[in-house]
Design an enzyme around this catalytic site. Structure first.
Site, PDB file in Angstrom:
ATOM      1  CB  CYS A 115      50.010  -5.650   7.444  1.00 59.42           C
ATOM      2  SG  CYS A 115      49.864  -6.888   8.718  1.00 59.42           S
ATOM      3  CG  HIS A 258      49.488  -1.773   9.109  1.00 63.64           C
ATOM      4  ND1 HIS A 258      48.241  -2.349   9.190  1.00 63.64           N
ATOM      5  CD2 HIS A 258      50.357  -2.652   9.680  1.00 63.64           C
ATOM      6  CE1 HIS A 258      48.362  -3.530   9.779  1.00 63.64           C
ATOM      7  NE2 HIS A 258      49.627  -3.729  10.085  1.00 63.64           N
ATOM      8  CG  ASN A 288      47.988  -5.585  12.872  1.00 65.88           C
ATOM      9  OD1 ASN A 288      47.369  -5.502  11.813  1.00 65.88           O
ATOM     10  ND2 ASN A 288      49.277  -5.851  12.940  1.00 65.88           N
TER      11      ASN A 288
HETATM   12  O1  UT7 Z   1      51.305  -5.726  11.056  1.00 67.81           O
HETATM   13  C1  UT7 Z   1      52.566  -6.273  11.192  1.00 67.81           C
HETATM   14  C2  UT7 Z   1      52.488  -7.262  12.292  1.00 67.81           C
HETATM   15  N1  UT7 Z   1      53.196  -7.058  13.491  1.00 67.81           N
HETATM   16  C3  UT7 Z   1      53.600  -5.930  14.100  1.00 67.81           C
HETATM   17  O2  UT7 Z   1      53.444  -4.874  13.639  1.00 67.81           O
HETATM   18  C4  UT7 Z   1      54.256  -6.056  15.420  1.00 67.81           C
HETATM   19  C5  UT7 Z   1      55.407  -5.114  15.601  1.00 67.81           C
HETATM   20  N2  UT7 Z   1      55.949  -5.227  16.937  1.00 67.81           N
HETATM   21  C6  UT7 Z   1      55.315  -4.781  18.035  1.00 67.81           C
HETATM   22  O3  UT7 Z   1      54.243  -4.222  17.961  1.00 67.81           O
HETATM   23  C7  UT7 Z   1      56.000  -4.987  19.373  1.00 67.81           C
HETATM   24  O4  UT7 Z   1      57.306  -5.472  19.154  1.00 67.81           O
HETATM   25  C8  UT7 Z   1      55.231  -5.960  20.316  1.00 67.81           C
HETATM   26  C9  UT7 Z   1      53.978  -5.276  20.824  1.00 67.81           C
HETATM   27  C10 UT7 Z   1      54.881  -7.235  19.581  1.00 67.81           C
HETATM   28  C11 UT7 Z   1      56.088  -6.283  21.522  1.00 67.81           C
HETATM   29  O5  UT7 Z   1      56.478  -5.105  22.199  1.00 67.81           O
HETATM   30  P1  UT7 Z   1      58.000  -4.927  22.634  1.00 67.81           P
HETATM   31  O6  UT7 Z   1      58.073  -3.650  23.364  1.00 67.81           O
HETATM   32  O7  UT7 Z   1      58.839  -5.059  21.383  1.00 67.81           O
HETATM   33  O8  UT7 Z   1      58.195  -6.130  23.631  1.00 67.81           O
HETATM   34  P2  UT7 Z   1      59.235  -7.325  23.560  1.00 67.81           P
HETATM   35  O9  UT7 Z   1      58.884  -8.283  22.468  1.00 67.81           O
HETATM   36  O10 UT7 Z   1      60.606  -6.749  23.564  1.00 67.81           O
HETATM   37  O11 UT7 Z   1      58.963  -8.052  24.940  1.00 67.81           O
HETATM   38  C12 UT7 Z   1      59.194  -7.372  26.181  1.00 67.81           C
HETATM   39  C13 UT7 Z   1      58.763  -8.301  27.308  1.00 67.81           C
HETATM   40  C14 UT7 Z   1      59.292  -9.724  27.160  1.00 67.81           C
HETATM   41  O12 UT7 Z   1      59.628 -10.170  28.468  1.00 67.81           O
HETATM   42  P3  UT7 Z   1      61.179 -10.142  28.948  1.00 67.81           P
HETATM   43  O13 UT7 Z   1      61.901 -11.013  27.974  1.00 67.81           O
HETATM   44  O14 UT7 Z   1      61.581  -8.713  28.882  1.00 67.81           O
HETATM   45  O15 UT7 Z   1      61.066 -10.693  30.343  1.00 67.81           O
HETATM   46  C15 UT7 Z   1      58.112 -10.505  26.674  1.00 67.81           C
HETATM   47  O16 UT7 Z   1      58.149 -11.861  27.052  1.00 67.81           O
HETATM   48  O17 UT7 Z   1      57.340  -8.407  27.311  1.00 67.81           O
HETATM   49  C16 UT7 Z   1      56.965  -9.808  27.364  1.00 67.81           C
HETATM   50  N3  UT7 Z   1      55.696  -9.954  26.685  1.00 67.81           N
HETATM   51  C17 UT7 Z   1      54.513  -9.781  27.305  1.00 67.81           C
HETATM   52  N4  UT7 Z   1      54.206  -9.512  28.581  1.00 67.81           N
HETATM   53  C18 UT7 Z   1      52.893  -9.390  28.893  1.00 67.81           C
HETATM   54  C19 UT7 Z   1      55.454 -10.221  25.363  1.00 67.81           C
HETATM   55  N5  UT7 Z   1      54.137 -10.242  25.132  1.00 67.81           N
HETATM   56  C20 UT7 Z   1      53.529  -9.969  26.313  1.00 67.81           C
HETATM   57  C21 UT7 Z   1      52.188  -9.837  26.700  1.00 67.81           C
HETATM   58  N6  UT7 Z   1      51.916  -9.539  27.993  1.00 67.81           N
HETATM   59  N7  UT7 Z   1      51.149  -9.968  25.832  1.00 67.81           N
END
Ligand code: UT7
Length: 331
Positions: A115, A258, A288
């Site tokens: 990215c 970004h 993204n």
């Molecule tokens: O360009 C560089 C590439 N990547 C990035 O920039 C990504 C950077 N990270 C992020 O944007 C965020 O970390 C995410 C959007 C990917 C995730 O958000 P988060 O607030 O960090 O969520 P998390 O990974 O801590 O997950 C929280 C919960 C989990 O469930 P439990 O374990 O709390 O029960 C996940 O399983 O959300 C769940 N989850 C979802 N639920 C519904 C993960 N993805 C999804 C989804 N829909 N799509």
């Protein structure tokens, strides 16, 4: 030796016609519009057709940037393409695009810095153009068909990404202290693999039936870790860039980050004490788009008059590698 500056003479972008909404995704995996919007700020993303290649996306963005710069393909001396989704492993996307655009047989190459790729490409092209002796004009592109790397069964990644391309025409000018003034680009491979990677398809794990059935050709990510790290690293590099140029955050007319996650952008703005009205965001409608994200946002910010002549603009990115960096522009 000739001196001067490197300016952005023209910009252009392309978003594929097909739109995939959060509601569409909720019918494909266990997710919801509410989760995606509140956790990421994304409502929809553009997805290329199956027959549309990454070079097709790049081609449209490049034509648009050339038109905006009022230049022809023959005027270009250098082509640099940032991408992690080239049409093929070899030849480079840049080589394919050189022929598609009808450029002269100029040096054309890809950069893969995930990215952060567009900022890397901008820096390399700027340095090559810097004294105006060897190259006068460069086409710098960020293009991604992220949909080709997405596991449509993995809700933790498939809701995040979209397809797009953005392009800039850079030109050497004899005027001093305008255009691309400075950049700081960084990499730290000790984070990888694990934070953002595609396990198979390279020389480590060439494609086999097993790599395909184990879904190893799709993007994997530790989103939570990437979130925390990105805010810290981007904040630090912006402060370093401002200090090195004897500027403060009050001098930034427009920050173009970004477009990965609205919460990341808000945390970054808060950490450097910049109000969100000086931060350009379009990820709600694009998702993204990796290395395409900054040049697409830049094109839209320019059209929306987010900055004027004489304004300082800061571009900032982070991505797989890890890679990150920031670029300072005087418009
Ligand atoms: O360009 C560089 C590439 N990547 C990035 O920039 C990504 C950077 N990270 C992020 O944007 C965020 O970390 C995410 C959007 C990917 C995730 O958000 P988060 O607030 O960090 O969520 P998390 O990974 O801590 O997950 C929280 C919960 C989990 O469930 P439990 O374990 O709390 O029960 C996940 O399983 O959300 C769940 N989850 C979802 N639920 C519904 C993960 N993805 C999804 C989804 N829909 N799509």
């Amino acid at each position: 030796m000739q001196q001067g500056s490197v300016i952005i003479r023209g910009v252009g972008s392309y978003l594929p016609r097909k739109i995939l909404t959060n509601h569409d995704l909720a019918s494909m995996v266990d997710t919801s519009d509410e989760w995606i919007r509140t956790r990421t700020g994304i409502s929809q993303r553009h997805i290329a057709d199956a027959h549309e290649t990454c070079s097709d996306l790049a081609y449209v963005a490049a034509k648009s940037a050339l038109e905006n710069a009022q230049l022809k393909a023959q005027d270009i001396d250098l082509l640099v393409v940032a991408t992690m989704t080239p049409d093929m492993i070899c030849p480079s996307l840049a080589a394919i695009l050189q022929a598609k655009l009808g450029l002269r047989k100029v040096m054309s190459f890809d950069i893969n810095a995930a990215c952060s790729g567009f900022l890397y490409a901008l820096e390399v092209a700027t340095r090559l153009l810097q004294n105006g002796n060897f190259y006068k004009r460069a086409l710098v592109i960020g293009a991604e068909k992220m949909s080709s790397l997405i596991d449509w069964e993995d809700r933790s990644t498939c809701v995040l990404f979209g397809d797009a391309a953005g392009a800039s025409v850079l030109e050497h000018t004899s005027t001093e202290q305008v255009g691309i003034l400075d950049a700081i680009l960084r990499a730290d491979g000790s984070f990888s693999p694990g934070i953002l990677y595609i396990p198979a398809g390279g020389s480590l794990h060439p494609a086999t039936t097993d790599t395909v059935t184990q879904r190893q050709h799709f993007i994997k990510m530790n989103g939570r870790e990437l979130f925390k790290t990105s805010v810290r690293l981007m904040g630090k590099v912006i402060e370093e860039l401002l200090e090195r140029n004897h500027l403060t955050k009050a001098d930034i007319a427009c920050l173009i980050p970004h477009q990965a996650n609205l919460r990341i952008i808000q945390s970054l703005a808060q950490s450097i004490g910049l109000s969100m009205d000086r931060v350009f965001c379009n990820l709600e409608v694009t998702g993204n788009t990796s290395s395409a994200s900054i040049p697409v946002a830049f094109t839209q910010a320019k059209s929306a008059h987010y900055f004027r002549s004489g304004d300082y603009i800061v571009l900032v990115a982070f991505g797989g590698g890890l890679t990150w960096g920031a670029t300072l522009i005087k418009w």
